[in-house]
Design a protein around this motif. Sequence first.
Motif, PDB file in Angstrom:
ATOM      1  N   SER A  12       0.676  -1.158   0.279  1.00  0.00           N
ATOM      2  CA  SER A  12       0.065   0.320  -0.450  1.00  0.00           C
ATOM      3  C   SER A  12       0.680   1.171  -0.139  1.00  0.00           C
ATOM      4  N   ASP A  13       1.819   0.703   1.097  1.00  0.00           N
ATOM      5  CA  ASP A  13       3.230   2.259   0.745  1.00  0.00           C
ATOM      6  C   ASP A  13       3.661   2.568  -0.579  1.00  0.00           C
ATOM      7  N   TRP A  14       3.868   1.101  -0.802  1.00  0.00           N
ATOM      8  CA  TRP A  14       4.927   1.079  -2.003  1.00  0.00           C
ATOM      9  C   TRP A  14       4.446   1.683  -3.425  1.00  0.00           C
ATOM     10  N   GLN A  15       3.140   1.863  -3.182  1.00  0.00           N
ATOM     11  CA  GLN A  15       2.565   2.002  -4.669  1.00  0.00           C
ATOM     12  C   GLN A  15       1.438   3.153  -4.854  1.00  0.00           C
ATOM     13  N   VAL A  16       2.034   4.529  -3.904  1.00  0.00           N
ATOM     14  CA  VAL A  16       1.947   5.719  -4.025  1.00  0.00           C
ATOM     15  C   VAL A  16       2.736   6.025  -5.141  1.00  0.00           C
ATOM     16  N   ASP A  17       3.881   6.027  -5.548  1.00  0.00           N
ATOM     17  CA  ASP A  17       4.247   6.383  -6.787  1.00  0.00           C
ATOM     18  C   ASP A  17       3.831   6.229  -8.308  1.00  0.00           C
ATOM     19  N   THR A  18       3.039   4.789  -8.287  1.00  0.00           N
ATOM     20  CA  THR A  18       2.652   4.132  -9.267  1.00  0.00           C
ATOM     21  C   THR A  18       1.283   4.848  -9.290  1.00  0.00           C
ATOM     22  N   ALA A  19       0.583   4.970  -8.252  1.00  0.00           N
ATOM     23  CA  ALA A  19      -1.116   5.988  -7.866  1.00  0.00           C
ATOM     24  C   ALA A  19      -0.585   7.117  -8.543  1.00  0.00           C
ATOM     25  N   ILE A  20       0.138   7.855  -8.120  1.00  0.00           N
ATOM     26  CA  ILE A  20       0.183   9.525  -9.102  1.00  0.00           C
ATOM     27  C   ILE A  20       0.192   8.821 -10.477  1.00  0.00           C
ATOM     28  N   GLN A  21       1.413   7.647 -11.340  1.00  0.00           N
ATOM     29  CA  GLN A  21       1.373   8.029 -12.698  1.00  0.00           C
ATOM     30  C   GLN A  21       0.059   7.202 -13.043  1.00  0.00           C
ATOM     31  N   HIS A  22      -0.771   6.342 -12.535  1.00  0.00           N
ATOM     32  CA  HIS A  22      -2.439   5.938 -12.648  1.00  0.00           C
ATOM     33  C   HIS A  22      -3.587   7.495 -12.925  1.00  0.00           C
TER      34      HIS A  22
END
Length: 641
Positions: free
Chosen positions: A615-625
């Motif tokens: 959940s914490d590691w996906q923040v950067d990916t979520a911004i790109q998404h």
Amino acid sequence: MKHKRKVGGTGPKSPGPPAPEAASPPIPILISTFIVFVTGNILISSLSQLGPQYLEPIYGNIFSSLGFYHGTVISLILGAIIGTYYWRHILKTMGTASNKSPGNLSAIDIKVGRVLYTTLDMTALLTALAPLHASYLFRWSGALGPMWGPLLTHCVLSFPVVLLSAFAVCVAVGRISHDLYMEKRQLAIAVGAFGIISMAVWLGYQYGSTHRSCQGMLVSAGYSGLSALVIKLLVGYQEDLDAAAAFKAHQKELKDGNAETDQHVQTHKRQSHKLRFIPTIACICLAITALYTDRTCDTGVVAYDSSIKDLTNYKMLFREESTTGWVTVVDERDRGLRFMRSGHSLIGGHWLRTSESIFGIFYYADAVRMIKHRKSNPVSKQKRMHELQPQGWSQKLSRQAFIGDGTERALIIGLGVGITARSFYEQNVRVDVVEIDQAVYDAAVQYFGLPRKLNSVNIMDGRLFIDEAHTGTYDYVVHDVFTGGSVPASLFSQSAIMQLKRILKPDGVLAMNYVGVPNDKRTLSHVARTIGTAFPFMRCFAETTKDLDAMANIMFFASAKHVLFDITSDVLRAMGKTSLRSRVLATMLDNELNISEFIHNSTIQPITDDWNPLSDWQVDTAIQHWQAMREILPTAYWLNY
């Protein structure tokens, strides 16, 4: 011998008039504090769900919740501090240290009651204004971005209501515990308050989970306004009792002129009582206005505003607020495509002319039936057919080779628009679907051609299903649960992967889609290592390898046996060279990522239920998404859900 007290002597004195005991709070203030206990805690606990839920269609499931817990805790602490100091301020200004008469305590009760209903009026108005505030702030979502936009919106929508609720509860606690010197009584009140708060929190969670976001906000406003109204009536009743008692006590001392003045004061008080109901009327008007004018409060299909230029190209077909947020189906006329939206994410779509998927990655899952040395492999199947009937079968691969014998069984976790489920069904594979959102399934059947006669459809949490499924059931498991910019971390833990292996047959194949950055070695290594603890053989393919620093779909194939694909030119030709599926599978092997160094590396910690940093590691990916979604479709589309 009796001792007589001498005048001015030092002997024992006869008991004088009893000291005024600490008076118990009267019934009106007791009821008022009880209402505040329940209302405050229900508002706080329900907003903990409704707050992020309201923002999810604009910012996705990660950012709508990011920082919300900390902001709520800070608001609670500030509200409690302010409430405590304000209660002390009331005691100081009312002079209770030197005057504990019943009349003074009654004045305190009136003061506390006014504070309580004024605070609840404020929470009601703020909550009723939530749709208006949100629609305005959402217009700035593009400029604010996914990190600051949700935080600012929560500061307007949720945090003030939480602060005021905590303030009111602390003032109520201060009054109910005032002048209670008996330890048993204090303990009883503490236990009772704890029980009331626990009950209210439970009711709030139940209430928040059963209401849609906009309607839930308006119901919260109505509940808070109704509580304030009841407290106003109770305070008014207490004021009338106090006024009547005071009038009787001083009736003989009043002169005729003073009596007329007192009558004038009573008339003025009655007029001020009427003014108290203005916030209640305003709350009702705001709620009704939002209910009939704000599109988020309407649960049906709402036509796009033709005056918005960016929306003239779109036609809404389906719209429902459900488990995963707002689910909509929209046609885009210019490009001739139809897609499904869930929250701030596109979970699938197809071209209207060919009914093929607009996202090619979904066809990667078809490769599970093209693995060498499996009965489903079309190349091996065609050879066996030719050996059995050399005169009746051509060595040239035909579409018939893709059709199964009806004994294969596949589990699909995460339906989307049903591209993989429909493809397997057409290949005579028995398909079980697990989808958490009923609205997604209904839309897939109605608008994307998902067959109704699947083997089974299970509307439930995927983790719960695999924990309860029978051992050795499936030939294939397709695991694709990405939505809103993230994946549910619990479905990527080691125990979840072990359960997937358990429900697969000994030679079964797992196809797991993970959305991330191919060059993000930290996340990729831990995901691969976690899968590797259950499956000795694994391969990994990205949607594209042109830009390894960009977000992409990454498909893992894992099995207890070697994963060797037989995607030959004959196979692609049999599919049809013009089909998107054949073009996607033709390039899949060229997009392989090297994960051999991660699979059995004991120095890499597997992801577990206790240690799950996804959940914490996906923040950067979520911004790109989030940014990618705003580039694929105009901002006006995302705002008008």
